[in-house]
Design an enzyme around this catalytic site. Structure first.
Site: not given
Length: 785
Positions: A751-753
């Site tokens: 999710t961070c990328f």
């Protein structure tokens, strides 16, 4: 000689004091300062920018002690014994600053420098500094304002001449375009839109007269507003008002009407060339609908957005446009002030009510040129803090701003506040239990100051290994957005359709309800300031409260459609005809199994509703439902919200735009996601990718939202669409990576990328099965694989 005098005045302040206070009788009683100013009329300085800079540098140094004189309206301070003793101990002395009176012709000579070709940027700045310091003496100030107004008049005439020549070129190009369109209309296979001759193709001559005029007008504006800040607020306000009256009188005497006519004509031709308006009908047609639009075109879909090359062309007219804003949007404080006790007053108290000189002309100009002005603001957003700030500050101008322009300005303002807070307090770190997110966040944040809460948020879920690079924060807000509407807290109640919420008038069932409302306001404000989207949809009337706008009876339609229909009947029909001639100025409240009558006016149950006062009755009963009955809850919420988002910043939006800012776009456009996807070790034509998108298009709306939650940490679409999807490195588009593994391997997400690891499957059915399993089971927590 000039350099030597500059060195002496710079190194020895007493030299400047002697020149300012000298009055040599052998020189026809002419002061040394006047004689130096007389040098500005000599060809040696008027024809050489280098020599001019040198002389102005000397004059600037000589008059620098005048900065110590009190500003207009301030009293001159007196030295105490402590200051005198301190100076004596350090071997220094206090010297009274002279008050030199400059001859009128010398002031004229100084101000006339601004019209010279040899007056470059540095020279203008020095002249500006010199006149500001001379204006600390009232007699000099009168002369300077008079001469600057005269210079502005001359520069205005030069600018009119230059714009007339430009309008001729643009008019010729507009006629050529019109002929091209007419010729294309005769050909069945051609469209007029293919025959546009863009304004950027027209060669326009440059001119310095408009830029110089702008600078002079800005100087006049500064001099008239350069008043002291001491004394009580009433005195300060009266000074400001008096200064604006003086400025208005000056601008009126300069007579720039012909310049505004030529500027409007040039911009009209540019609009015609760019296809924004027709030459025969370029007047705005939506004036009456402007008040009702209320953000309909918030994403710009209903307006034409011009190419970036047009913004470059408009830069040619920017000095004249800014000059127009300086003259017609000079600001002063309104004599009216908001009532401090009303829910809307907290918005108004932080945002000074603005009155624009020539406001009708300003609003008409902005409305007629809204497309061009928005193109300028997109290319140079800082203009909203500078020359075009009236578009954000004057309420009548805000509806003409596109939503993306407003949003960019808002993001810039809150970023400054966040950076300032981060430097002082660092990051805001929270350790949260996943099953108790609302309670843990409430207890950890309720004692934090607003400045501390503006820091960058870092979330840690206890007993989980996830590192917050943006994804955990998004999930944190997603959970809070659901929990704030949890019926167990009794904070909000849903409307008839169950889709929107407003404060529960019976929230006092929870004894800490007002503290919780303040917390919820802080959370929503934090999300808006940091750019996180919430699955939280409030009623239109509640958004209006957040903006400091009074709701109307039309807002009742979204809360209770049937009740709204009844109110419309009251307004549209005779009360006796619909059997409501027994109504009184009261309403009934049913809560906790009890019924009670509430008066809408003093002793309202005894005041009958008639045909003459029924509009007042409808207004009051709606006010009770949307405001009065939940007044304490609204106030507590706004107290928290305004801690995170200043009222003067959020008030630039409409209610619909604020909803969009809080919740994002409601629909997930898979085509947009597909067009903004990047691939690693895959190609868009690979069978796996073709299957993937076929499955994605076949998902239900809730499944699409779950997938977006799975890969980005949020089920909301960014305001600008998927092209502006945010990750830990800023803007990061959705990406699909080929994953190693067997046919039965599950797909995984980062999710961070905004990344999806997609294994190679043997069939579309298997891919669909694994995708649905992943989005159903894989979004509950963050663990390292």
């Amino acid at each position: 000689m000039i350099e030597a005098m500059w060195f002496l005045s710079k190194s020895t302040p007493l030299v400047s004091m002697d020149i300012l206070g000298s009055n040599d009788a052998d020189l026809d009683h002419k002061k040394s300062l006047d004689r130096l100013l007389d040098l500005l009329s000599m060809p040696l300085y008027t024809k050489s920018s280098t020599n001019l800079d040198q002389l102005l540098n000397l004059l600037d140094s000589i008059v620098s002690p005048l900065s110590s004189l009190p500003k207009r309206g301030d009293k001159e301070g007196k030295l105490g014994k402590k200051e005198l003793d301190s100076a004596a101990a350090s071997g220094k002395i206090w010297v009274r600053v002279p008050h030199p009176l400059v001859e009128q012709h010398c002031v004229k000579t100084l101000c006339s420098i601004l019209r010279l070709e040899s007056c470059k940027d540095a020279a203008f700045q020095r002249v500006n500094n010199i006149v500001k310091r001379l204006c600390r003496i009232e007699a000099n100030r009168v002369s300077v304002l008079k001469e600057l107004a005269s210079v502005a008049q001359g520069l205005g005439m030069d600018a009119v001449r230059d714009l007339k020549s430009l309008s001729i070129s643009l008019n010729a190009a507009a006629k050529l375009r019109k002929e091209s369109v007419a010729d294309a209309a005769d050909e069945a296979n051609n469209k007029s839109s293919n025959c546009n001759l863009p304004a950027s193709a027209v060669t326009l001559s440059s001119s310095s007269s408009e830029l110089k005029l702008l600078r002079v007008l800005q100087t006049l504006n500064t001099l008239c507003e350069d008043t002291g800040g001491g004394g009580n607020s009433g005195t300060s306000s009266s000074r400001k008002g008096g200064s604006s009256d003086e400025l208005c009188s000056l601008f009126k005497n300069i007579e720039l009407e012909s310049l505004w006519v030529e500027l409007t004509l040039c911009l009209k031709f540019v609009s015609v060339l760019e296809g924004v308006a027709n030459e025969d009908d370029s007047e705005k047609k939506d004036e009456d609908a402007m008040d009702e639009r209320d953000g309909e075109d918030m994403e710009g879909g209903g307006r034409k957005k011009l190419p970036s090359s047009v913004a470059g062309l408009l830069t040619r007219f920017l000095p004249a446009i800014e000059a127009f804003f300086v003259v017609n949007a000079s600001q002063t404080e309104s004599a009216e002030s908001a009532t401090e006790n009303s829910p809307e007053a907290s918005a108004a108290s932080g945002n000074r009510s603005l009155v624009a000189i020539g406001i009708d002309r300003l609003v008409n100009f902005v409305g007629a040129n809204k497309v061009l002005l928005n193109a300028l603001l997109r290319a140079n957003p800082s203009l909203l803090d500078k020359g075009l700030k009236a578009m954000a500050q004057v309420p009548q101008c805000r509806p003409y701003m596109d939503f993306d322009v407003k949003r960019q300005w808002f993001k810039t303002q809150v970023r400054r506040l966040r950076q300032s807070a981060s430097r002082r307090y660092g990051s805001l770190r929270l350790s949260i239990r996943r099953k108790h997110v609302f309670e843990d966040a409430y207890h950890q944040l309720r004692l934090r100051t607003a400045e501390e809460m503006r820091g960058r948020l870092h979330i840690t879920f206890r007993d989980e290994e996830g590192v917050d690079a943006g994804g955990l924060s998004r999930e944190f807000f997603e959970i809070l957005a659901k929990e704030m509407f949890n019926p167990n807290y009794a904070l909000f109640t849903s409307t008839e359709d169950g889709c929107t919420f407003q404060p529960n008038p019976n929230s006092s069932f929870n004894r800490d309800h007002l503290s919780y409302f303040r917390f919820v306001g802080r959370i929503v404000g934090k999300a808006v300031a940091d750019g996180f989207l919430l699955d939280a949809h409030f009623t239109r009337s509640f958004y209006k409260h957040m903006l400091g706008v009074k709701p109307t009876h039309h807002d009742m339609e979204a809360i209770d459609p049937d009740y709204y229909k009844n109110l419309k009947m009251i307004l549209e029909y005779n009360l006796a005809d619909i059997g409501l001639d027994h109504l009184t100025f009261s309403t009934e409240d049913h809560s906790f199994g009890r019924s009670r009558v509430i008066d809408l006016v003093p002793n309202g149950r005894s005041v009958s509703v008639t045909e003459d006062n029924k509009e007042k009755y409808v207004s009051l009963v709606c006010q009770h439902r949307m405001t009065t009955s939940i007044e304490n809850q609204i106030k507590a919420y706004l107290d928290g919200f305004y801690e995170m988002v200043k009222p003067e910043l959020i008030s630039i939006f409409t209610a619909k735009e604020l909803e969009l800012l809080v919740s994002g776009l409601p629909d997930i456009d898979i085509h947009d996601l597909q067009n903004n996807t990047e691939y690693t070790n895959f190609k868009a034509t690979d069978q796996q990718i073709v299957w993937f998108w076929e499955v994605m298009h076949s998902l239900t709306r809730s499944q699409k939202a779950s997938f977006l939650q799975f890969v980005t940490g949020s089920a909301k679409v960014p305001l600008e669409g998927f092209s502006q999807l945010q990750g830990m490195r800023g803007t990061q588009k959705f990406s699909i990576h080929k994953a190693n593994g067997s046919n039965g391997a599950l797909m995984s997400a980062h999710t961070c990328f905004n990344a999806l690891d997609l294994p190679v499957y043997d069939s579309k059915e298997i891919l669909r099965e694994k995708l649905l399993y992943a989005i159903a089971e894989g979004q509950g927590s963050f663990l390292f694989a």
